[in-house]
Design an enzyme around this catalytic site. Structure first.
Site, PDB file in Angstrom:
ATOM      1  N   GLY A 178     -12.615  -1.992   4.225  1.00 13.11           N
ATOM      2  CA  GLY A 178     -11.319  -2.080   4.147  1.00 13.11           C
ATOM      3  C   GLY A 178     -10.653  -1.330   5.166  1.00 13.11           C
ATOM      4  N   ASP A 191      -1.453  -0.650  17.899  1.00  9.07           N
ATOM      5  CA  ASP A 191      -1.077   0.270  16.963  1.00  9.07           C
ATOM      6  C   ASP A 191      -1.055   1.671  17.588  1.00  9.07           C
ATOM      7  OD1 ASP A 191      -0.580   1.133  13.845  1.00  9.07           O
ATOM      8  OD2 ASP A 191      -2.161   2.223  14.586  1.00  9.07           O
ATOM      9  N   LYS A 211       2.767   4.212  18.270  1.00  6.20           N
ATOM     10  CA  LYS A 211       2.737   5.669  17.748  1.00  6.20           C
ATOM     11  C   LYS A 211       3.021   6.543  19.019  1.00  6.20           C
ATOM     12  CE  LYS A 211      -0.166   4.746  14.052  1.00  6.20           C
ATOM     13  NZ  LYS A 211      -1.750   4.861  13.518  1.00  6.20           N
ATOM     14  N   THR A 243       0.791  -1.325  -0.029  1.00  4.66           N
ATOM     15  CA  THR A 243      -0.165   0.022   0.050  1.00  4.66           C
ATOM     16  C   THR A 243       0.980   1.350  -0.084  1.00  4.66           C
ATOM     17  OG1 THR A 243      -1.673  -1.314   1.200  1.00  4.66           O
ATOM     18  CG2 THR A 243      -1.924   1.177   1.251  1.00  4.66           C
TER      19      THR A 243
HETATM   20  N1  LIG Z   1      -1.071   1.184   5.135  1.00  4.90           N
HETATM   21  C1  LIG Z   1      -1.204   2.230   5.679  1.00  4.90           C
HETATM   22  O1  LIG Z   1      -1.782   3.159   5.605  1.00  4.90           O
HETATM   23  C2  LIG Z   1       0.107   2.687   6.574  1.00  4.90           C
HETATM   24  C3  LIG Z   1       0.147   3.813   7.221  1.00  4.90           C
HETATM   25  C4  LIG Z   1       1.457   4.197   7.847  1.00  4.90           C
HETATM   26  C5  LIG Z   1       2.366   3.461   8.230  1.00  4.90           C
HETATM   27  N2  LIG Z   1       2.240   2.165   7.566  1.00  4.90           N
HETATM   28  C6  LIG Z   1       3.441   1.233   7.682  1.00  4.90           C
HETATM   29  O2  LIG Z   1       3.991   1.300   6.341  1.00  4.90           O
HETATM   30  C7  LIG Z   1       4.599  -0.146   6.358  1.00  4.90           C
HETATM   31  C8  LIG Z   1       4.104  -0.799   5.116  1.00  4.90           C
HETATM   32  O3  LIG Z   1       2.692  -1.086   5.324  1.00  4.90           O
HETATM   33  P1  LIG Z   1       1.673  -1.478   4.149  1.00  4.90           P
HETATM   34  O4  LIG Z   1       0.310  -1.087   4.262  1.00  4.90           O
HETATM   35  O5  LIG Z   1       2.093  -0.973   2.683  1.00  4.90           O
HETATM   36  O6  LIG Z   1       2.014  -3.081   4.007  1.00  4.90           O
HETATM   37  P2  LIG Z   1       1.624  -3.848   2.926  1.00  4.90           P
HETATM   38  O7  LIG Z   1       0.655  -3.393   1.949  1.00  4.90           O
HETATM   39  O8  LIG Z   1       1.517  -5.137   3.461  1.00  4.90           O
HETATM   40  O9  LIG Z   1       3.070  -4.028   1.926  1.00  4.90           O
HETATM   41  C9  LIG Z   1       4.209  -4.850   2.345  1.00  4.90           C
HETATM   42  C10 LIG Z   1       5.312  -4.963   1.416  1.00  4.90           C
HETATM   43  O10 LIG Z   1       6.327  -5.567   1.899  1.00  4.90           O
HETATM   44  C11 LIG Z   1       6.574  -6.658   0.967  1.00  4.90           C
HETATM   45  N3  LIG Z   1       7.445  -7.758   1.601  1.00  4.90           N
HETATM   46  C12 LIG Z   1       6.940  -8.487   2.410  1.00  4.90           C
HETATM   47  N4  LIG Z   1       8.102  -9.151   2.907  1.00  4.90           N
HETATM   48  C13 LIG Z   1       9.144  -8.968   2.251  1.00  4.90           C
HETATM   49  C14 LIG Z   1      10.568  -9.339   2.086  1.00  4.90           C
HETATM   50  N5  LIG Z   1      10.692 -10.477   2.862  1.00  4.90           N
HETATM   51  N6  LIG Z   1      11.389  -8.665   1.333  1.00  4.90           N
HETATM   52  C15 LIG Z   1      10.902  -7.843   0.666  1.00  4.90           C
HETATM   53  N7  LIG Z   1       9.594  -7.369   0.614  1.00  4.90           N
HETATM   54  C16 LIG Z   1       8.777  -7.806   1.464  1.00  4.90           C
HETATM   55  C17 LIG Z   1       5.414  -7.061   0.336  1.00  4.90           C
HETATM   56  O11 LIG Z   1       5.612  -7.624  -0.811  1.00  4.90           O
HETATM   57  P3  LIG Z   1       4.607  -8.307  -2.079  1.00  4.90           P
HETATM   58  O12 LIG Z   1       3.891  -7.127  -2.425  1.00  4.90           O
HETATM   59  O13 LIG Z   1       5.126  -8.909  -2.971  1.00  4.90           O
HETATM   60  O14 LIG Z   1       3.622  -9.277  -1.040  1.00  4.90           O
HETATM   61  C18 LIG Z   1       4.706  -5.861   0.250  1.00  4.90           C
HETATM   62  O15 LIG Z   1       4.951  -4.962  -0.957  1.00  4.90           O
HETATM   63  C19 LIG Z   1       4.227  -1.027   7.661  1.00  4.90           C
HETATM   64  O16 LIG Z   1       5.188  -0.724   8.578  1.00  4.90           O
HETATM   65  C20 LIG Z   1       3.073  -0.154   8.163  1.00  4.90           C
HETATM   66  O17 LIG Z   1       3.086  -0.207   9.530  1.00  4.90           O
HETATM   67  C21 LIG Z   1       1.191   1.608   6.763  1.00  4.90           C
END
Ligand SMILES: NC(=O)c1ccc[n+]([C@@H]2O[C@H](COP(=O)([O-])OP(=O)(O)OC[C@H]3O[C@@H](n4cnc5c(N)ncnc54)[C@H](OP(=O)(O)O)[C@@H]3O)[C@@H](O)[C@H]2O)c1
Length: 422
Positions: A181, A195, A199, A6
């Site tokens: 979602g 969570d 923070k 994401t």
């Molecule tokens: N989502 C939000 O709104 C939000 C807001 C603030 C902070 N965050 C933080 O941002 C971070 C990412 O969140 P997200 O929501 O973007 O998570 P996400 O959608 O689950 O994406 C995680 C990514 O990491 C990749 N990944 C997993 N294992 C891996 C590995 N061993 N080597 C390399 N890549 C790997 C996945 O690959 P694949 O795509 O190939 O599966 C995916 O692209 C987290 O720390 C979260 O707490 C998120």
């Protein structure tokens, strides 16, 4: 860039879409040289044909051609921790959105970054698109902070808002949030307060110059908040919000995340739905409130790229506002020492003497009652009795509730929600 989910995909879109503007503001272009994720075939919504692919994100973090590693994988340990540590050890700047990682290993990683003379930036880790790190570190740098608090989890805020607006119970609204979602299939991190606690631990360190102390955060989620409590809150002039609050006290740093009753007229009571808000009380600036989107691809990318711009423009401030080597270990103020007012809801058998027994338990523990609502009469069924207290110590309140809960006429464990004066 490690992680193209994401936030990763959103960050790629932003870097591409606003490339010219960013080059102007950062004084040089920002180029994505290499990426890593699990599945190479997945479409990411951006053209990555000219970008190097690493199946091993840790190897990418050590690659000599890279200046900055952006960690967007997630998780406190495992690969995310390895990637960040490897990048810093190799003298590369790191930008991360990973609150779990920073809450659990923030001090150690900031000290490593400092030793290596590189930046460790994590604006996106706290409240997504809200620039609270920069605000605390820079804009409010001249202030002694008395208290910082806020709505730090959009999912919980959405659930509480929807429960109030639709007068439905927790389980039903959670299911709807999952369908929309706004809540994960496993929602526990959001609704159990973890969570928000991640923070808050980061905010506390920046606001008070202390080591990041996630273990010192008292955490209670929103599962036990009922439609009935929300109705009573309304009647008493309150809204129920899941807040994270931190302040220094004579017993140490108080960090707590739990549902709170806040006066309906306060600005934070009116932050609804998925929105987040953070209040900072500084000795010279007074009260500042920042409100915005705490999650989602775009707002989070906005924060990630702001950190990248600082690095591009060679603007550097310490990760936690003071040198990492100067962060102080501080005791956590025990929750038993917390002082505040309380909302209590009991389900009682409406028999003579019940209220007298409840009042006696409160009196014996020196808890003074402010108001009581008892409505409906039924000698055979449980009826709710709601009371609010004046300010008291949590330990006394808990002892009183223990006694009240063991009365034979009190049919369910008492429900307690802290009333915050904000
Ligand atoms: N989502 C939000 O709104 C939000 C807001 C603030 C902070 N965050 C933080 O941002 C971070 C990412 O969140 P997200 O929501 O973007 O998570 P996400 O959608 O689950 O994406 C995680 C990514 O990491 C990749 N990944 C997993 N294992 C891996 C590995 N061993 N080597 C390399 N890549 C790997 C996945 O690959 P694949 O795509 O190939 O599966 C995916 O692209 C987290 O720390 C979260 O707490 C998120």
């Amino acid at each position: 860039m490690a992680g193209l989910g994401t936030v990763g995909a959103g960050t790629l879109r932003l870097l591409h879409g606003n490339a010219e503007l960013l080059a102007g503001r950062g004084g040089r272009p920002i180029a994505v040289d290499a990426v890593s994720a699990r599945d190479r075939r997945k479409q990411r919504g951006s053209d990555l044909s000219a970008v190097r692919w690493f199946s091993d994100a840790k190897a990418m973090a050590a690659d000599p051609a890279i200046d900055v590693v952006v960690e967007l994988i997630g998780g406190a340990d495992g690969i995310a921790f390895d990637v960040v540590k490897t990048a810093l050890s190799h003298g590369k700047h790191v930008v991360t959105a990973n609150k779990a990682l920073m809450a659990l290993h923030g001090t150690e990683l900031a000290r490593l970054a400092e030793a290596k003379g590189v930046a460790l930036a994590f604006e996106a880790a706290v409240a997504g698109g809200i620039p609270i790190m920069k605000t605390l570190r820079e804009g409010l740098a001249a202030n002694r902070v008395a208290r910082v608090y806020g709505i730090l989890n959009g999912t919980s805020n959405f659930i509480l808002t929807t429960m109030r607006e639709s007068r439905r119970d927790f389980g039903e609204v959670l299911a709807e949030a999952q369908k929309l979602g706004y809540a994960e299939a496993d929602p526990s991190f959001d609704i159990d307060g973890v969570d928000a606690a991640h923070k808050l631990a980061i905010l506390t360190a920046v606001a008070f110059g202390t080591e990041v102390d996630f273990a010192g955060v008292y955490v209670e989620g929103i599962r036990h908040v009922s439609a009935l409590d929300i109705e009573y809150a309304e009647e008493l002039g309150f809204r129920i919000k899941l807040l994270g609050l931190a302040r220094p006290t004579e017993h140490g740093i108080e960090q707590r995340v739990h549902p709170c009753m806040v006066a309906r007229t306060t600005p934070i009571a009116n932050v609804e739905g998925v929105f987040n808000a953070i209040m900072v009380e500084g000795d010279f600036c007074g009260r500042i409130m920042l409100e915005g989107r705490g999650a989602g691809a775009e707002p989070t990318a906005s924060a990630v790229v702001a950190d990248l711009l600082d690095i591009a423009a060679e603007r550097r401030s310490p990760s936690f506002a003071v040198a990492a080597s100067a962060l102080r270990a501080q005791p956590a103020s025990p929750m038993d020492r917390h002082r505040g007012a309380y909302y209590i809801r009991l389900m009682v058998l409406d028999r003579p003497g019940v209220i007298a027994d409840v009042s006696a338990a409160l009196r014996d523990e020196q808890v003074s009652m402010e108001a009581m609502i008892q409505r409906g009469r039924s000698p055979t069924e449980a009826v709710p009795v709601v009371l609010t207290t004046h300010e008291t110590e949590e330990a006394s309140m808990r002892r009183a509730l223990g006694r009240i809960g063991s009365l034979s006429t009190v049919l369910e464990p008492p429900r307690m929600i802290r009333i915050e004066s904000l």
